[in-house]
Design a protein around this motif. Structure first.
Motif, mmCIF file in Angstrom:
data_model
loop_
_atom_site.group_PDB
_atom_site.id
_atom_site.type_symbol
_atom_site.label_atom_id
_atom_site.label_comp_id
_atom_site.label_asym_id
_atom_site.label_seq_id
_atom_site.Cartn_x
_atom_site.Cartn_y
_atom_site.Cartn_z
ATOM 1 N N CYS A 35 0.717 -1.324 -0.069
ATOM 2 C CA CYS A 35 0.133 0.039 0.118
ATOM 3 C C CYS A 35 1.058 1.240 -0.048
ATOM 4 O O CYS A 35 2.181 1.186 0.115
ATOM 5 C CB CYS A 35 -0.880 0.088 1.251
ATOM 6 N N GLY A 45 -1.439 2.794 14.091
ATOM 7 C CA GLY A 45 -0.307 2.816 13.383
ATOM 8 C C GLY A 45 0.780 3.413 13.940
ATOM 9 O O GLY A 45 0.691 4.288 14.999
ATOM 10 N N VAL A 103 -2.050 -0.736 11.121
ATOM 11 C CA VAL A 103 -1.439 -0.558 9.873
ATOM 12 C C VAL A 103 0.227 -0.773 10.299
ATOM 13 O O VAL A 103 0.566 -0.080 11.530
ATOM 14 C CB VAL A 103 -1.537 0.558 9.111
ATOM 15 N N LYS A 104 1.106 -0.956 9.715
ATOM 16 C CA LYS A 104 2.360 -1.352 10.111
ATOM 17 C C LYS A 104 3.537 -0.024 9.668
ATOM 18 O O LYS A 104 4.490 0.112 10.052
ATOM 19 C CB LYS A 104 3.242 -2.407 9.673
ATOM 20 N N PRO A 110 -5.142 5.931 8.744
ATOM 21 C CA PRO A 110 -4.962 5.266 7.734
ATOM 22 C C PRO A 110 -6.324 5.180 6.890
ATOM 23 O O PRO A 110 -7.319 4.943 7.503
ATOM 24 C CB PRO A 110 -4.494 3.932 8.082
ATOM 25 N N GLU A 170 -5.911 1.180 3.045
ATOM 26 C CA GLU A 170 -4.804 0.725 3.627
ATOM 27 C C GLU A 170 -4.863 -0.178 4.920
ATOM 28 O O GLU A 170 -4.088 -1.200 5.137
ATOM 29 C CB GLU A 170 -4.134 2.131 4.207
ATOM 30 N N ARG A 171 -6.171 0.064 5.699
ATOM 31 C CA ARG A 171 -6.151 -0.858 6.749
ATOM 32 C C ARG A 171 -6.592 -2.122 6.237
ATOM 33 O O ARG A 171 -6.201 -3.114 6.809
ATOM 34 C CB ARG A 171 -7.670 -0.364 7.563
ATOM 35 N N CYS A 179 -3.450 -4.143 4.924
ATOM 36 C CA CYS A 179 -2.528 -4.455 5.837
ATOM 37 C C CYS A 179 -2.909 -5.383 6.914
ATOM 38 O O CYS A 179 -2.214 -6.454 7.287
ATOM 39 C CB CYS A 179 -2.027 -3.120 6.677
ATOM 40 N N THR A 180 -4.453 -5.511 7.202
ATOM 41 C CA THR A 180 -4.854 -6.334 8.065
ATOM 42 C C THR A 180 -5.045 -7.918 7.556
ATOM 43 O O THR A 180 -4.756 -8.836 8.062
ATOM 44 C CB THR A 180 -6.075 -6.078 8.692
ATOM 45 N N THR A 237 -12.044 -0.866 12.530
ATOM 46 C CA THR A 237 -11.431 -1.929 11.734
ATOM 47 C C THR A 237 -11.723 -3.311 12.119
ATOM 48 O O THR A 237 -12.014 -4.261 11.398
ATOM 49 C CB THR A 237 -9.871 -1.824 11.639
#
Ligand code: SF4
Length: 198
Positions: A22, A48, A88-89, A98, A102-103, A106-107, A133
């Motif tokens: 992302c 994040g 998110v990382k 985010p 993006e969430r 990433c999840t 989320t």
């Protein structure tokens, strides 16, 4: 310590550090996979990485993280005995939230695998982005201090520690919530852990 879970978590962390799935990868200095015990009873999930986390590649190491660590200790938990990560990382630019996309990326790519590997008795959601989320609930205020069950997992909702930094009333509530979460996790010890994340 569960060696298989530790291997899975190490593999996820490796992928996270190289991830370009992302747009958030463009602004990061360091990705922040998360850290803690592979067989933790409790897992904490925030939003994040912020500036300090991006610099160090570790979760919750800035002022919010210090408050979280204090709250854990006040509840009788050691930071190294839990698992701490984020939705998110990689740090969103300017610390914006985010995006849903993006969430989602990433999840699905990492967080759900981490939950599956650690298989915690209780997942503590820190703040609105984590609550939106993981539970699809829009307001953390309406559900703070409450436990939920979803997909065979147990969740507990509280503020993000950043919300408690400058507000003494929120700080007291946050500390109380972390203690309550610990007590809830303790009360679940007589039940077997879930075998899979749904
Ligand atoms: S935020 Fe997640 S999906 Fe996006 S680049 Fe970083 S690790 Fe990959």
């Amino acid at each position: 310590m569960d060696g298989l879970a530790a291997d899975v978590l190490a593999g996820v962390a490796d992928e996270v550090r190289r991830c370009v799935l992302c747009p958030l990868h463009r602004g990061r200095l360091n990705a922040v996979p998360g850290e803690g015990r592979a067989d933790a009873e409790i897992m904490f999930i925030g939003e994040g990485p912020g500036e300090d986390e991006d610099l160090q590649g570790r979760p919750f190491v800035g002022r919010s993280g210090k408050l979280l660590t204090e709250a854990l200790e006040a509840a009788g938990l050691r930071r190294e005995d839990v698992f701490i990560t984020n939705v998110v990382k990689c740090r969103p630019p300017g610390n914006r939230e985010p995006t849903p996309e993006e969430r989602n990326i990433c999840t699905k790519s990492y967080l759900f695998r981490q939950i599956d590997a650690v298989n915690p008795r209780l997942i503590v959601l820190l703040g609105s982005v984590a609550v939106q989320t993981l539970l699809n609930i829009s307001s953390v205020t309406a559900v703070r201090g409450r436990a939920f069950e979803k997909g065979g997992r147990r969740f507990f909702v509280t503020f993000h520690p950043a919300a408690a930094l400058y507000n003494p009333a929120n700080r007291d509530i946050f500390f109380h919530d972390i203690k309550k979460a610990k007590e809830l996790a303790d009360s679940l010890k007589s039940f077997p852990r879930q075998s899979r994340l749904v």
